[in-house]
Design an enzyme around this catalytic site. Structure first.
Site, PDB file in Angstrom:
ATOM      1  N   TYR A  56       0.830  -1.219   0.000  1.00 58.98           N
ATOM      2  CA  TYR A  56       0.000   0.000   0.000  1.00 58.98           C
ATOM      3  C   TYR A  56       0.857   1.259   0.000  1.00 58.98           C
ATOM      4  O   TYR A  56       0.386   2.344   0.346  1.00 58.98           O
ATOM      5  CB  TYR A  56      -0.950  -0.012   1.213  1.00 58.98           C
ATOM      6  CG  TYR A  56      -1.930  -1.150   1.129  1.00 58.98           C
ATOM      7  CD1 TYR A  56      -3.161  -0.986   0.501  1.00 58.98           C
ATOM      8  CD2 TYR A  56      -1.596  -2.405   1.623  1.00 58.98           C
ATOM      9  CE1 TYR A  56      -4.034  -2.040   0.381  1.00 58.98           C
ATOM     10  CE2 TYR A  56      -2.460  -3.478   1.496  1.00 58.98           C
ATOM     11  CZ  TYR A  56      -3.678  -3.287   0.881  1.00 58.98           C
ATOM     12  OH  TYR A  56      -4.545  -4.342   0.747  1.00 58.98           O
ATOM     13  N   SER A  57       2.116   1.108  -0.409  1.00 57.68           N
ATOM     14  CA  SER A  57       3.063   2.217  -0.293  1.00 57.68           C
ATOM     15  C   SER A  57       2.795   3.340  -1.308  1.00 57.68           C
ATOM     16  O   SER A  57       2.820   3.109  -2.523  1.00 57.68           O
ATOM     17  CB  SER A  57       4.477   1.659  -0.500  1.00 57.68           C
ATOM     18  OG  SER A  57       5.370   2.683  -0.833  1.00 57.68           O
ATOM     19  N   ASN A  58       2.595   4.539  -0.791  1.00 57.71           N
ATOM     20  CA  ASN A  58       2.449   5.695  -1.681  1.00 57.71           C
ATOM     21  C   ASN A  58       3.742   5.940  -2.446  1.00 57.71           C
ATOM     22  O   ASN A  58       3.729   6.431  -3.573  1.00 57.71           O
ATOM     23  CB  ASN A  58       2.126   6.958  -0.866  1.00 57.71           C
ATOM     24  CG  ASN A  58       0.756   6.871  -0.228  1.00 57.71           C
ATOM     25  OD1 ASN A  58      -0.190   6.416  -0.856  1.00 57.71           O
ATOM     26  ND2 ASN A  58       0.652   7.303   1.022  1.00 57.71           N
ATOM     27  N   HIS A  59       4.853   5.595  -1.817  1.00 61.66           N
ATOM     28  CA  HIS A  59       6.152   5.814  -2.462  1.00 61.66           C
ATOM     29  C   HIS A  59       6.317   4.902  -3.688  1.00 61.66           C
ATOM     30  O   HIS A  59       6.865   5.319  -4.711  1.00 61.66           O
ATOM     31  CB  HIS A  59       7.264   5.568  -1.430  1.00 61.66           C
ATOM     32  CG  HIS A  59       8.614   5.448  -2.039  1.00 61.66           C
ATOM     33  ND1 HIS A  59       9.240   6.502  -2.682  1.00 61.66           N
ATOM     34  CD2 HIS A  59       9.454   4.388  -2.144  1.00 61.66           C
ATOM     35  CE1 HIS A  59      10.407   6.092  -3.144  1.00 61.66           C
ATOM     36  NE2 HIS A  59      10.553   4.814  -2.836  1.00 61.66           N
ATOM     37  N   ILE A  60       5.835   3.669  -3.587  1.00 67.84           N
ATOM     38  CA  ILE A  60       5.897   2.754  -4.741  1.00 67.84           C
ATOM     39  C   ILE A  60       5.074   3.345  -5.891  1.00 67.84           C
ATOM     40  O   ILE A  60       5.530   3.430  -7.036  1.00 67.84           O
ATOM     41  CB  ILE A  60       5.374   1.343  -4.343  1.00 67.84           C
ATOM     42  CG1 ILE A  60       6.408   0.609  -3.481  1.00 67.84           C
ATOM     43  CG2 ILE A  60       4.986   0.488  -5.553  1.00 67.84           C
ATOM     44  CD1 ILE A  60       7.665   0.153  -4.209  1.00 67.84           C
TER      45      ILE A  60
END
Ligand SMILES: Cc1ncc(COP(=O)(O)O)c(C=O)c1O
Length: 303
Positions: A56-60
């Site tokens: 759920y990473s926004n960075h990904i």
């Protein structure tokens, strides 16, 4: 400025810095953290952005979008090898990253923990010599440098603030702000930790902040502290309290918050307000760091 009878009663002014509006695809703190990484990757003739994150990473999501926009390939090392053969179970974040061309590699939780070890990094760089490796959350010295623009905007748009509140994941955003804001002793940056109490981040935060030639620890007026929630909420857990915060904030101010970072930050602010932690005439800035990409498939418990 956010107008509310509650703020009038407390005799405080509250503002929200809408950094979620700073870039159409690479929202909020992600753009600040990535922009110098993109620049360095180009300067060093790297062709791939390689990074790490959870499902759920926004960075990904942001790295995949940035790679597509700025002409890189991208590779994401994702925590959780159970997702390897079950693309139907991928989060919206992973599906979008994949659609944006990111090659996804799934690691067991044990292997994932090795990611910051020098040995592992070295081997990875040897295996992918054309890759620019960005740590989890995009948090490195270039990210800290990238936050200068945001600090300058805040200094210019609302110079007399007394409290600036931001969500904390790795602590890089808070550090970059503290480092670059022109602060005086009447101003404090408060960080609402999303992972535990945040205490384990102090070493990194102090290093990022002090990494400044003219910073003298004892004499520096730059104050920062963690603003902990009364009842800690596990990272990524969406409790009824968080949902209520999102709903009420949207109803009152027409602003959408994400449940993992910005709603927690706003909840921390309201809790502190209810305990009269802000003296009269305080001028408080709530920083909207973005993170709205994940809203689409987040359920009550993503883990
Ligand atoms: C929307 C959002 N806000 C805040 C943070 C926290 O940023 P940092 O990891 O720099 O503390 C993150 C983390 O990635 C995020 O995605």
């Amino acid at each position: 400025m956010l107008k509310s009878p509650l703020f009038e009663d407390a005799n405080i002014e509250v503002f929200m810095k809408r950094d979620d509006l700073n870039h159409p695809e690479i929202q909020g703190n992600k753009w600040h953290k990535l922009k110098f990484n993109l620049e360095q990757a180009k300067l060093q003739n790297k062709t791939t952005l390689l990074t790490f994150g959870g499902a759920y990473s926004n960075h990904i999501a942001a790295t995949a979008a940035a790679a597509k926009l700025y002409g890189f390939s991208s590779m994401g090392f994702i925590r959780g090898d159970e997702l390897q053969n079950t693309p139907s179970k991928w989060s919206h974040t992973l599906k979008t990253a994949h659609l944006n061309g990111m090659q996804l590699h799934f690691l067991s939780r044990t292997d994932y923990r090795l990611k910051s070890q020098l040995n592992f990094q070295h081997q990875l760089q040897q295996s992918y010599p054309d890759a620019w490796i960005i740590p989890e959350g995009g948090s490195n010295d270039l990210a800290i440098a990238g936050l200068q623009t945001l600090a300058t905007e805040i200094d210019q748009q609302c110079p007399n603030w007394t409290h600036l509140i931001t969500a904390v994941g790795t602590g890089a955003t808070l550090s970059g702000l503290v480092r670059h804001l022109k602060m005086n002793s009447a101003q404090t940056v408060l960080g609402v930790a999303t992972l535990g109490s945040g205490d384990f981040l102090k070493t990194d935060i102090c290093r990022w902040i002090q990494n400044d030639n003219d910073w003298v620890a004892e004499k520096n007026p730059k104050n920062w502290a963690f603003l902990n929630l009364e009842n800690p909420i596990r990272y990524g857990k969406i409790t009824p309290e968080i949902e209520l915060t999102q709903q009420q904030f949207r109803a009152e101010f027409d602003i959408v918050l994400d449940p993992i970072y910005t709603a927690k930050m706003v909840l921390g602010f309201y809790e502190a307000l209810s305990k009269n932690r802000f003296p009269p005439n305080s001028k408080i800035i709530l920083l909207h760091t973005g993170g709205l990409q994940g809203l689409q498939t987040l359920t009550s418990d993503p883990f």
